[in-house]
Design a protein around this motif. Sequence first.
Motif, PDB file in Angstrom:
ATOM      1  N   SER A  34      50.784  47.286  37.644  1.00  0.00           N
ATOM      2  CA  SER A  34      51.402  47.443  38.960  1.00  0.00           C
ATOM      3  C   SER A  34      50.344  47.721  40.026  1.00  0.00           C
ATOM      4  O   SER A  34      49.444  48.529  39.827  1.00  0.00           O
ATOM      5  CB  SER A  34      52.392  48.604  38.926  1.00  0.00           C
ATOM      6  N   ALA A  35      50.465  47.055  41.172  1.00  0.00           N
ATOM      7  CA  ALA A  35      49.691  47.445  42.346  1.00  0.00           C
ATOM      8  C   ALA A  35      50.254  48.785  42.805  1.00  0.00           C
ATOM      9  O   ALA A  35      51.467  49.004  42.731  1.00  0.00           O
ATOM     10  CB  ALA A  35      49.815  46.398  43.438  1.00  0.00           C
ATOM     11  N   VAL A  36      49.391  49.691  43.267  1.00  0.00           N
ATOM     12  CA  VAL A  36      49.847  51.047  43.536  1.00  0.00           C
ATOM     13  C   VAL A  36      49.489  51.498  44.947  1.00  0.00           C
ATOM     14  O   VAL A  36      48.344  51.376  45.372  1.00  0.00           O
ATOM     15  CB  VAL A  36      49.244  52.047  42.523  1.00  0.00           C
ATOM     16  N   ALA A  37      50.489  52.016  45.665  1.00  0.00           N
ATOM     17  CA  ALA A  37      50.276  52.704  46.934  1.00  0.00           C
ATOM     18  C   ALA A  37      50.281  54.184  46.618  1.00  0.00           C
ATOM     19  O   ALA A  37      51.240  54.702  46.039  1.00  0.00           O
ATOM     20  CB  ALA A  37      51.382  52.365  47.930  1.00  0.00           C
ATOM     21  N   GLU A  47      41.534  58.783  48.014  1.00  0.00           N
ATOM     22  CA  GLU A  47      40.558  57.692  48.040  1.00  0.00           C
ATOM     23  C   GLU A  47      39.815  57.595  46.707  1.00  0.00           C
ATOM     24  O   GLU A  47      39.508  56.494  46.234  1.00  0.00           O
ATOM     25  CB  GLU A  47      39.565  57.875  49.187  1.00  0.00           C
ATOM     26  N   ALA A  48      39.519  58.736  46.081  1.00  0.00           N
ATOM     27  CA  ALA A  48      38.847  58.733  44.777  1.00  0.00           C
ATOM     28  C   ALA A  48      39.720  58.074  43.711  1.00  0.00           C
ATOM     29  O   ALA A  48      39.225  57.311  42.875  1.00  0.00           O
ATOM     30  CB  ALA A  48      38.482  60.156  44.366  1.00  0.00           C
ATOM     31  N   VAL A  49      41.023  58.327  43.754  1.00  0.00           N
ATOM     32  CA  VAL A  49      41.932  57.725  42.777  1.00  0.00           C
ATOM     33  C   VAL A  49      42.065  56.221  43.042  1.00  0.00           C
ATOM     34  O   VAL A  49      42.115  55.422  42.101  1.00  0.00           O
ATOM     35  CB  VAL A  49      43.311  58.420  42.773  1.00  0.00           C
ATOM     36  N   VAL A  50      42.083  55.828  44.306  1.00  0.00           N
ATOM     37  CA  VAL A  50      42.114  54.399  44.640  1.00  0.00           C
ATOM     38  C   VAL A  50      40.915  53.702  44.011  1.00  0.00           C
ATOM     39  O   VAL A  50      41.051  52.630  43.410  1.00  0.00           O
ATOM     40  CB  VAL A  50      42.155  54.178  46.169  1.00  0.00           C
ATOM     41  N   LYS A  51      39.735  54.293  44.123  1.00  0.00           N
ATOM     42  CA  LYS A  51      38.537  53.691  43.528  1.00  0.00           C
ATOM     43  C   LYS A  51      38.671  53.562  42.013  1.00  0.00           C
ATOM     44  O   LYS A  51      38.286  52.547  41.434  1.00  0.00           O
ATOM     45  CB  LYS A  51      37.302  54.504  43.895  1.00  0.00           C
ATOM     46  N   LEU A  56      39.775  49.378  37.586  1.00  0.00           N
ATOM     47  CA  LEU A  56      40.582  48.777  36.515  1.00  0.00           C
ATOM     48  C   LEU A  56      40.937  47.326  36.829  1.00  0.00           C
ATOM     49  O   LEU A  56      41.519  46.629  36.007  1.00  0.00           O
ATOM     50  CB  LEU A  56      41.878  49.576  36.316  1.00  0.00           C
ATOM     51  N   GLY A  57      40.625  46.895  38.054  1.00  0.00           N
ATOM     52  CA  GLY A  57      40.956  45.537  38.474  1.00  0.00           C
ATOM     53  C   GLY A  57      42.352  45.412  39.046  1.00  0.00           C
ATOM     54  O   GLY A  57      42.907  44.326  39.149  1.00  0.00           O
ATOM     55  N   THR A  58      42.934  46.537  39.440  1.00  0.00           N
ATOM     56  CA  THR A  58      44.298  46.570  39.967  1.00  0.00           C
ATOM     57  C   THR A  58      44.257  46.946  41.443  1.00  0.00           C
ATOM     58  O   THR A  58      43.540  47.860  41.825  1.00  0.00           O
ATOM     59  CB  THR A  58      45.137  47.605  39.193  1.00  0.00           C
ATOM     60  N   PRO A  59      45.033  46.270  42.282  1.00  0.00           N
ATOM     61  CA  PRO A  59      45.060  46.638  43.699  1.00  0.00           C
ATOM     62  C   PRO A  59      45.645  48.029  43.912  1.00  0.00           C
ATOM     63  O   PRO A  59      46.611  48.423  43.258  1.00  0.00           O
ATOM     64  CB  PRO A  59      45.983  45.582  44.325  1.00  0.00           C
ATOM     65  N   ALA A  60      45.029  48.761  44.841  1.00  0.00           N
ATOM     66  CA  ALA A  60      45.510  50.101  45.184  1.00  0.00           C
ATOM     67  C   ALA A  60      45.292  50.318  46.670  1.00  0.00           C
ATOM     68  O   ALA A  60      44.363  49.760  47.264  1.00  0.00           O
ATOM     69  CB  ALA A  60      44.781  51.152  44.370  1.00  0.00           C
ATOM     70  N   TYR A  61      46.148  51.144  47.249  1.00  0.00           N
ATOM     71  CA  TYR A  61      46.109  51.392  48.683  1.00  0.00           C
ATOM     72  C   TYR A  61      46.407  52.858  48.941  1.00  0.00           C
ATOM     73  O   TYR A  61      47.404  53.383  48.466  1.00  0.00           O
ATOM     74  CB  TYR A  61      47.151  50.499  49.365  1.00  0.00           C
TER      75      TYR A  61
END
Length: 122
Positions: A34-37, A47-51, A56-61
Motif C-alpha cells: 500500500s502507498a501510505v500517507a 519524515e524519517a518514517v517516510v524515508k 522499501l520501494g513503496t510510495p509514502a507521503y
Amino acid sequence: MSIEINHTSKTTLVTGAGAGIGREIALWMARAGSAVALLDKRADKVEAVVKEIEELGTPAYAIVGDARKDDELQEMVGEAAVKMGGLDFAINNIGMLGGSRRATLDTEIWRYAISRRDFETA
C-alpha cells in the motif's frame, strides 16, 4: 502462522505515524504494497518514517498537523486523498490520553479513556 496480505494499488492513511504503533502500522501496510500517507504533528519523526517506507520501494507521503483538531484533520485527510489519488484505508492511531507517557494505565485514566463520548459513532 503467517498471514499474507496484498495491498498493491491500495492507499492507506495512518495517523500518529511518526513513532510507536503508528510507525509499525505504516511500515506493515507499506510492506503489504500500500502507498501510505503518514499524519503526525512531529515533522522530523514522520519524515524519517517516510524515508524508511520509500527505501522499501513503496510510495509514502508525510502530512504534518494535529489530528486532534477537527479543522486540521479535515484538511490533512483531504490533502492525503488528493496526493494519493483517493484512500482505501484510514487507520486512526493517535493517542487520546492527554499526552500520558505511562507504561501502565491506572484505573482513573482507563475509565476516562473508555467513557469518552467523542469516541462513539453514530
